[in-house]
Design an enzyme around this catalytic site. Structure first.
Site, PDB file in Angstrom:
ATOM      1  NE  ARG A   1      63.120   6.994 108.293  1.00 56.04           N
ATOM      2  CZ  ARG A   1      62.688   6.545 109.691  1.00 56.04           C
ATOM      3  NH1 ARG A   1      61.635   7.991 110.052  1.00 56.04           N
ATOM      4  NH2 ARG A   1      62.603   5.405 110.088  1.00 56.04           N
TER       5      ARG A   1
ATOM      6  CE  LYS B   1      60.899   5.237 117.506  1.00 57.96           C
ATOM      7  NZ  LYS B   1      61.281   5.378 115.484  1.00 57.96           N
TER       8      LYS B   1
ATOM      9  CG  MET C   1      65.946  28.170 129.197  1.00 58.24           C
ATOM     10  SD  MET C   1      67.604  29.097 130.168  1.00 58.24           S
ATOM     11  CE  MET C   1      68.452  29.191 128.253  1.00 58.24           C
TER      12      MET C   1
ATOM     13  CE1 TYR D   1      64.952  38.228 127.044  1.00 59.66           C
ATOM     14  CE2 TYR D   1      63.156  36.297 127.654  1.00 59.66           C
ATOM     15  CZ  TYR D   1      64.486  36.918 128.433  1.00 59.66           C
ATOM     16  OH  TYR D   1      64.762  36.682 128.838  1.00 59.66           O
TER      17      TYR D   1
HETATM   18  C1  LIG Z   1      59.625   4.665 114.856  1.00 57.79           C
HETATM   19  C2  LIG Z   1      59.661   3.868 114.723  1.00 57.79           C
HETATM   20  C3  LIG Z   1      58.183   2.997 114.380  1.00 57.79           C
HETATM   21  C4  LIG Z   1      56.914   3.654 115.646  1.00 57.79           C
HETATM   22  O1  LIG Z   1      56.012   4.346 114.886  1.00 57.79           O
HETATM   23  P1  LIG Z   1      54.897   5.747 115.874  1.00 57.79           P
HETATM   24  O2  LIG Z   1      54.496   6.386 114.911  1.00 57.79           O
HETATM   25  O3  LIG Z   1      55.645   6.368 116.833  1.00 57.79           O
HETATM   26  O4  LIG Z   1      53.645   4.412 115.991  1.00 57.79           O
HETATM   27  C5  LIG Z   1      58.027   2.154 114.093  1.00 57.79           C
HETATM   28  N1  LIG Z   1      58.568   1.387 113.197  1.00 57.79           N
HETATM   29  C6  LIG Z   1      59.978   2.404 112.796  1.00 57.79           C
HETATM   30  C7  LIG Z   1      60.954   1.521 112.025  1.00 57.79           C
HETATM   31  C8  LIG Z   1      60.435   3.421 113.170  1.00 57.79           C
HETATM   32  O5  LIG Z   1      61.272   3.908 113.204  1.00 57.79           O
END
Ligand SMILES: *Cc1c(COP(=O)(O)O)cnc(C)c1O
Length: 383
Positions: A149, A51, A324, A270
């Site tokens: 969640r 992802k 930046m 800055y």
């Molecule tokens: C992102 C995610 C993972 C992977 O988790 P990592 O900690 O990056 O290995 C697995 N399962 C779900 C539901 C996730 O959202």
């Protein structure tokens, strides 16, 4: 030898590009990390979570490399990512973690991806779609075991189980997600594992998946049938209290635009937030928060120490705020003449790991990875 050095043996990233920063991504290391995780998870299978553009490392090159290595199952966040992945890999099983959105289930058949069903509403939509279209592409059912969640409740899952067996809804995988797997001793781990084990008994014949990266290291009770690591593939330490068992995957370097002197008592950058405590020499590096170097890693008189870079083989601290496009590095302690305009500074790499970079910015490696290097010249090793 660092990644950038290895690469510059053939084509120097610094000379070959017109960008201030170069990001070298080692696909061979990603594959090696997947193999390490896959062998730890045995006899369970091992998927890959790709992802967020493979945590910023590039969905297509990463997934292609892992598919060639024998990874059959991928998890993405949304249908747009699934579409990109399907265009690259014909025969992979693709799960979409965000599930079915309000627009409906049709894209899953179009892309041949499986939704991760996260609520009873989504399940009803999926049932209707599957019945109407006679679609048999399958789905995962997400049960919440303590994360609060996404996912149906344990009570809903228990009540649903007899129906799933008869009607089958196309449920091909039962999943849940650990809330604190990297905290090995957290009591929630054992609680979630126990609850998920009890629930999966009700879903006989349906494979189950619980472990993320850190979950793989919680022992075989957390493995079930399919592990789904993400972060560890990309070199984030899944066991923060122990040395990282995985390989470093990326190297971020920036060009030194100039080296300049500041007098004692002068301020840098800055807000005049950093004051030279001695006559100092600074390397001005062409990377900033637009490249994913977080501003919270700034070095200020009153704040934390801030981040660091490797220049001429030595670790040198930031001086002042990250801006930046630029960051100033204090190179006063390097031998005179050892750092020059055009040289490169390493901001992330083998000797300055992602988790350390994250700690100096007050965050976690995940946030650094997914924000890194949009503007940088990219080089893939092992593509
Ligand atoms: C992102 C995610 C993972 C992977 O988790 P990592 O900690 O990056 O290995 C697995 N399962 C779900 C539901 C996730 O959202």
């Amino acid at each position: 030898m660092t990644l950038a050095e290895m690469t510059s043996a053939s084509t120097s990233p610094a000379v070959g590009s017109e960008t201030g920063g170069t990001l070298v991504i080692d696909l061979e290391a990603i594959e090696a990390n997947w193999r390490t995780l896959a062998s730890l998870a045995l006899p369970a299978q091992c998927a890959a979570v790709v992802k967020a553009d493979a945590y910023g490392m590039g969905l297509e090159p990463v997934a292609s490399r892992l598919a060639a290595a024998g990874c059959h199952t991928f998890f993405v966040a949304d249908i747009a990512e699934a579409r990109r992945l399907r265009a690259r890999i014909n025969d992979a099983t693709i799960y979409v973690l965000n599930g079915i959105m309000a627009e409906g289930a049709a894209p899953f058949a179009e892309v041949n991806a499986r939704p991760v069903i996260n609520s009873m509403t989504e399940l009803a939509e999926w049932d209707a779609f599957v019945a109407a279209q006679k679609w048999q592409g399958g789905a995962a059912l997400h049960v919440d075991t303590g994360m609060n969640r996404l996912g149906i409740t344990a009570e809903e899952a228990a009540a649903l189980a007899p129906r799933v067996k008869i009607e089958n809804h196309g449920v091909a995988l039962l999943i849940s997600h650990l809330a604190c797997a990297e905290l090995t001793d957290h009591p929630l781990n054992a609680g979630q594992i126990r609850l998920f084990r009890d629930l999966r008994m009700l879903y006989a014949g349906v494979p189950a998946s619980l472990a993320n990266s850190s979950g793989v290291f919680l022992g075989s009770a957390a493995h079930f049938d399919l592990a789904r690591p993400g972060a560890a593939l990309y070199g984030i330490n899944p066991t923060p209290s122990r040395p990282n068992p995985l390989r470093s995957v990326l190297e971020l370097t920036g060009r030194i635009l100039q080296v300049r002197n500041v007098d004692q008592g002068e301020t840098v950058g800055y807000d005049a937030a950093w004051t030279a405590k001695r006559p100092s020499r600074l390397a001005v590096v062409a990377l900033g928060y637009a490249d994913g170097l977080l501003r919270s890693a700034s070095a200020t008189d009153r704040g934390r120490g801030g981040g660091a870079a490797i220049i001429a083989g030595k670790r040198c601290p930031f001086a002042g705020r990250v801006s930046m496009d630029l960051v100033c590095i204090d190179v006063t302690d390097l031998p005179q003449g050892s750092v020059r305009r055009g040289d490169s500074a390493t901001l992330i790499g083998e000797r300055i790991p992602i988790d350390e970079v994250a700690a100096s910015a007050g965050t976690i490696g995940y946030e650094i990875l997914t924000g890194i290097g949009r503007r940088c010249h990219r080089i893939y090793r092992g593509a």
